[in-house]
Design a protein around this motif. Structure first.
Motif, PDB file in Angstrom:
ATOM      1  N   VAL A 333      -3.882  -6.751  -8.174  1.00 36.78           N
ATOM      2  CA  VAL A 333      -2.989  -5.896  -7.403  1.00 36.78           C
ATOM      3  C   VAL A 333      -1.542  -6.340  -7.611  1.00 36.78           C
ATOM      4  O   VAL A 333      -1.227  -7.533  -7.586  1.00 36.78           O
ATOM      5  N   ALA A 334      -0.679  -5.366  -7.819  1.00 34.51           N
ATOM      6  CA  ALA A 334       0.759  -5.632  -7.941  1.00 34.51           C
ATOM      7  C   ALA A 334       1.517  -4.464  -7.336  1.00 34.51           C
ATOM      8  O   ALA A 334       0.965  -3.373  -7.148  1.00 34.51           O
ATOM      9  N   THR A 335       2.767  -4.698  -7.008  1.00 37.38           N
ATOM     10  CA  THR A 335       3.672  -3.608  -6.649  1.00 37.38           C
ATOM     11  C   THR A 335       4.882  -3.704  -7.554  1.00 37.38           C
ATOM     12  O   THR A 335       5.257  -4.797  -8.011  1.00 37.38           O
ATOM     13  N   ILE A 336       5.483  -2.577  -7.818  1.00 41.02           N
ATOM     14  CA  ILE A 336       6.694  -2.568  -8.631  1.00 41.02           C
ATOM     15  C   ILE A 336       7.811  -3.317  -7.913  1.00 41.02           C
ATOM     16  O   ILE A 336       8.607  -4.031  -8.544  1.00 41.02           O
ATOM     17  N   ARG A 337       7.867  -3.200  -6.604  1.00 43.57           N
ATOM     18  CA  ARG A 337       8.854  -3.943  -5.811  1.00 43.57           C
ATOM     19  C   ARG A 337       8.695  -5.454  -6.036  1.00 43.57           C
ATOM     20  O   ARG A 337       9.678  -6.164  -6.283  1.00 43.57           O
ATOM     21  N   GLY A 377     -12.565 -15.267 -18.464  1.00 40.45           N
ATOM     22  CA  GLY A 377     -13.464 -14.467 -19.285  1.00 40.45           C
ATOM     23  C   GLY A 377     -13.799 -13.101 -18.730  1.00 40.45           C
ATOM     24  O   GLY A 377     -14.797 -12.493 -19.121  1.00 40.45           O
ATOM     25  N   LEU A 378     -12.973 -12.570 -17.822  1.00 43.60           N
ATOM     26  CA  LEU A 378     -13.251 -11.280 -17.197  1.00 43.60           C
ATOM     27  C   LEU A 378     -12.269 -10.223 -17.697  1.00 43.60           C
ATOM     28  O   LEU A 378     -11.116 -10.525 -17.981  1.00 43.60           O
ATOM     29  N   HIS A 379     -12.741  -8.992 -17.799  1.00 40.66           N
ATOM     30  CA  HIS A 379     -11.823  -7.887 -18.023  1.00 40.66           C
ATOM     31  C   HIS A 379     -11.226  -7.474 -16.681  1.00 40.66           C
ATOM     32  O   HIS A 379     -11.826  -7.691 -15.628  1.00 40.66           O
ATOM     33  N   CYS A 380     -10.059  -6.867 -16.709  1.00 45.18           N
ATOM     34  CA  CYS A 380      -9.422  -6.517 -15.451  1.00 45.18           C
ATOM     35  C   CYS A 380      -8.703  -5.176 -15.544  1.00 45.18           C
ATOM     36  O   CYS A 380      -8.415  -4.678 -16.633  1.00 45.18           O
ATOM     37  N   ILE A 381      -8.436  -4.626 -14.391  1.00 43.20           N
ATOM     38  CA  ILE A 381      -7.628  -3.421 -14.220  1.00 43.20           C
ATOM     39  C   ILE A 381      -6.456  -3.812 -13.324  1.00 43.20           C
ATOM     40  O   ILE A 381      -6.640  -4.562 -12.353  1.00 43.20           O
ATOM     41  N   VAL A 382      -5.279  -3.347 -13.643  1.00 44.57           N
ATOM     42  CA  VAL A 382      -4.119  -3.573 -12.780  1.00 44.57           C
ATOM     43  C   VAL A 382      -3.952  -2.362 -11.874  1.00 44.57           C
ATOM     44  O   VAL A 382      -3.870  -1.223 -12.350  1.00 44.57           O
ATOM     45  N   SER A 383      -3.937  -2.615 -10.575  1.00 45.54           N
ATOM     46  CA  SER A 383      -3.731  -1.555  -9.593  1.00 45.54           C
ATOM     47  C   SER A 383      -2.333  -1.695  -9.020  1.00 45.54           C
ATOM     48  O   SER A 383      -2.003  -2.708  -8.400  1.00 45.54           O
ATOM     49  N   ILE A 384      -1.500  -0.686  -9.251  1.00 48.75           N
ATOM     50  CA  ILE A 384      -0.156  -0.671  -8.685  1.00 48.75           C
ATOM     51  C   ILE A 384      -0.226  -0.002  -7.317  1.00 48.75           C
ATOM     52  O   ILE A 384      -0.507   1.187  -7.198  1.00 48.75           O
ATOM     53  N   ASN A 385      -0.001  -0.801  -6.292  1.00 50.32           N
ATOM     54  CA  ASN A 385       0.008  -0.305  -4.918  1.00 50.32           C
ATOM     55  C   ASN A 385       1.334   0.437  -4.714  1.00 50.32           C
ATOM     56  O   ASN A 385       2.392  -0.177  -4.634  1.00 50.32           O
ATOM     57  N   GLN A 386       1.264   1.752  -4.632  1.00 50.14           N
ATOM     58  CA  GLN A 386       2.469   2.576  -4.725  1.00 50.14           C
ATOM     59  C   GLN A 386       3.330   2.560  -3.466  1.00 50.14           C
ATOM     60  O   GLN A 386       2.834   2.615  -2.343  1.00 50.14           O
ATOM     61  N   PHE A 387       4.647   2.466  -3.694  1.00 49.87           N
ATOM     62  CA  PHE A 387       5.653   2.685  -2.654  1.00 49.87           C
ATOM     63  C   PHE A 387       6.393   3.983  -2.985  1.00 49.87           C
ATOM     64  O   PHE A 387       6.497   4.380  -4.157  1.00 49.87           O
ATOM     65  N   THR A 388       6.930   4.622  -1.966  1.00 46.73           N
ATOM     66  CA  THR A 388       7.609   5.904  -2.196  1.00 46.73           C
ATOM     67  C   THR A 388       8.860   5.750  -3.048  1.00 46.73           C
ATOM     68  O   THR A 388       9.328   6.719  -3.645  1.00 46.73           O
ATOM     69  N   THR A 389       9.399   4.533  -3.126  1.00 43.02           N
ATOM     70  CA  THR A 389      10.616   4.310  -3.908  1.00 43.02           C
ATOM     71  C   THR A 389      10.332   4.047  -5.385  1.00 43.02           C
ATOM     72  O   THR A 389      11.266   3.962  -6.190  1.00 43.02           O
TER      73      THR A 389
END
Length: 562
Positions: A333-337, A377-389
């Protein structure tokens, strides 16, 4: 938009017996704590019923972790909840497994920890406060052992406990820096022997770790008995079993060991059980609740505390190593902020588009992806937790960067839209699981020395140049090795705010030295704690604690938790 607690208090919850029934569990299993939370007593089932449940194939385990946390926010628990709801929305039987919130941060700087927006577990205020009393039981069990140690010394000290070598502290479930170092036994002989002592927060207790790693009640008692509380005058380890404390401690924890069942806003079943911090402990919910969830659902979403350098590392190197559990998918999990914050932007300016800072801050995400894919050794998906900005240009920068690493990026809107906002994420997770190409790896081997285990985590996972310790600490580590504890995994206590031990170093610093300041043997939990630099195991309150905003209104509603 309403606050988190307002959303939670407006929720139309189902009776907890209905939630249990949706998992195929009879009402006899459900020990209700009011209408909306319960403990599950699986021992009340008949042998045939137990065999039917526990002979089922395991569901798929999804691990949610995150980038290094920032004041700009990430939303790992919120994503865990939203993903569980989304999996149910796309036709998969799912449930979630979380840790119980600690009242230290609730009243301190973080506030509530039950998700946020329209991706929450409920009843939110109950979960964030006393819940079902598990933390109180853990504190009682821990402090019972503390009192039995000092009573034994006072009553003649038949075991020859050296008071200067007692390593077992006391605990409490709040932040209080004044209790880190104390002197007990003041007031004369009748009050016991005067000696130095101290307090940890409950989540840092070895009893908490044992509680979360125990497979069953018998395993719990065995582990509690193995706790080493200190040493005799002859240098021999003294255990809780030597003090005959293990039986009473187990009695105090008997009911707490039963998993807690609640629900999300969208009625997805949720186990919330155990609560160690990942910056000072191993940061995972209980093994008992994870194992049970995997028998009750097709997909189980769980989180490991803080970033992939802390919670995920301990999830892999401690929990998976000890239990044989294996994640089938991983979400970062990440946010652009937050990425802009890692790129040098002040938190108050993180809402403004800044592609330069975003590109600079992506090194933090890249390092966490490297840890997951190359070292675990795991594959992953990045989920961007969205902000309105957030802007399309910023999302494109993140997607392009991750594409170069072969990692999919998904924009998720569960905070504002609940499970519907995480359906794209759910579909990508299912695709990843069906591809089934991950091969779990550990960062170090059981046969590595304790020093080498620490060095491997520091250099591989933290990007450090090396580790360091005083001669005294090195001697303690060498003694633990010589005493037969070298095969234990290590549990590193380190700031969550940076890969380095310096919390001010954002991004992905390299070349730093990680200094070991304390070493603790946790023979019951079966790991060695390495405390780095200025990390403390009893936090303090901030200048403006959340407790000043928590209140109850004229109608009896709790306000201000989050």
């Amino acid at each position: 938009m309403p606050s988190d607690i307002e959303i939670a208090q407006q929720a139309q919850m189902k009776k907890i017996t209905e939630i249990a029934a949706s998992l195929g569990l009879p009402a006899d299993v459900v020990e209700q704590y009011g209408h909306y939370k319960a403990k599950l007593d699986m021992a009340s089932l008949s042998t045939a019923q137990q065999n039917e449940i526990f002979s089922r194939p395991d569901g798929k385990l999804i691990l949610v972790t995150a980038i290094s946390p920032t004041p700009a926010g990430e939303g790992k628990t919120t994503t865990t909840v939203g993903l569980g709801d989304a999996l149910n929305r796309i036709g998969k039987q799912a449930m979630i497994c979380l840790r119980e919130p600690c009242m230290g941060p609730v009243f301190g700087s973080k506030g509530g920890a039950a998700g946020g927006g329209y991706a929450q577990v409920v009843p939110m205020e109950d979960i964030n406060l006393h819940f079902t009393g598990d933390f109180s039981a853990i504190a009682f069990a821990h402090n019972l052992l503390s009192s039995m140690i000092d009573n034994h010394i006072h009553q003649g000290n038949a075991l020859g406990i050296d008071p200067s070598q007692v390593s077992w502290k006391r605990v409490m479930e709040l932040n209080d820096r004044a209790l880190r170092q104390v002197v007990i036994g003041l007031g004369g002989k009748a009050n016991g022997q005067t000696r130095e002592d101290g307090f940890d927060i409950v989540v840092a207790s070895e009893v908490m770790a044992i509680f979360c790693l125990a497979e069953n009640l018998n395993d719990l008692k065995q582990r509690l008995g193995n706790i080493v509380i200190g040493y005799s005058f002859e240098g021999q380890p003294i255990t809780a079993r030597d003090l005959k404390a293990d039986g009473a401690m187990t009695v105090l924890l008997k009911n707490a060991l039963k998993p807690n069942l609640v629900q999300t806003l969208e009625h997805t079943p949720a186990f919330i059980h155990g609560g160690p911090f990942a910056n000072i402990a191993h940061g995972c919910n209980s093994v008992i609740s994870t194992r049970l969830a995997l028998k009750l659902a097709e997909y189980v979403v769980t989180e490991a505390g803080f970033g992939a350098d802390l919670g995920a590392e301990k999830f892999i190197d401690i929990k998976c190593r000890k239990t044989g559990l294996r994640p089938d998918a991983c979400v970062i999990v990440a946010t652009i902020r937050a990425l802009k914050y890692h790129g040098g932007v002040d938190v108050k300016d993180c809402s403004q588009e800044n592609l330069v800072a975003l590109k600079a801050g992506l090194v933090n995400l890249e390092k966490h992806v490297e840890n997951i894919t190359q070292h675990y050794g795991l594959h992953c998906i990045v989920s961007i937790n969205q902000f309105t900005t957030d802007t399309e240009a910023e999302f494109a920068v993140v997607s392009e960067c991750m594409a170069s690493l072969g990692v999919k990026v998904v924009l998720a809107e569960h905070w504002a839209s609940g499970g519907a906002g995480a359906e794209r994420l759910a579909n990508e997770v299912v695709k990843q699981i069906e591809a089934n190409t991950s091969k779990l790896k550990y960062v170090y081997d059981d046969t590595d020395t304790l020093w080498e285990k620490m060095r491997k985590v520091a250099t591989k996972i933290y990007g450090a140049a090396d580790i360091a310790a005083s001669r005294k600490i090195k001697t303690q580590i060498e003694k633990l090795q010589a005493d037969g504890y070298g095969h234990y995994p290590i549990c590193i206590a380190k700031t969550q705010s940076s890969f380095a031990s310096d919390p001010t170093l954002s991004g992905a610093p390299t070349g730093h030295i990680v200094t070991i300041q304390q070493v603790r043997l946790c023979a019951g939990a079966e790991f060695i704690v390495m405390i780095c630099d200025d990390m403390v195991t009893m936090p303090g309150l901030p200048k403006d604690p959340c407790a000043t905003r928590i209140d109850i209104d004229a109608d009896g509603k709790v306000v201000g938790i989050f």
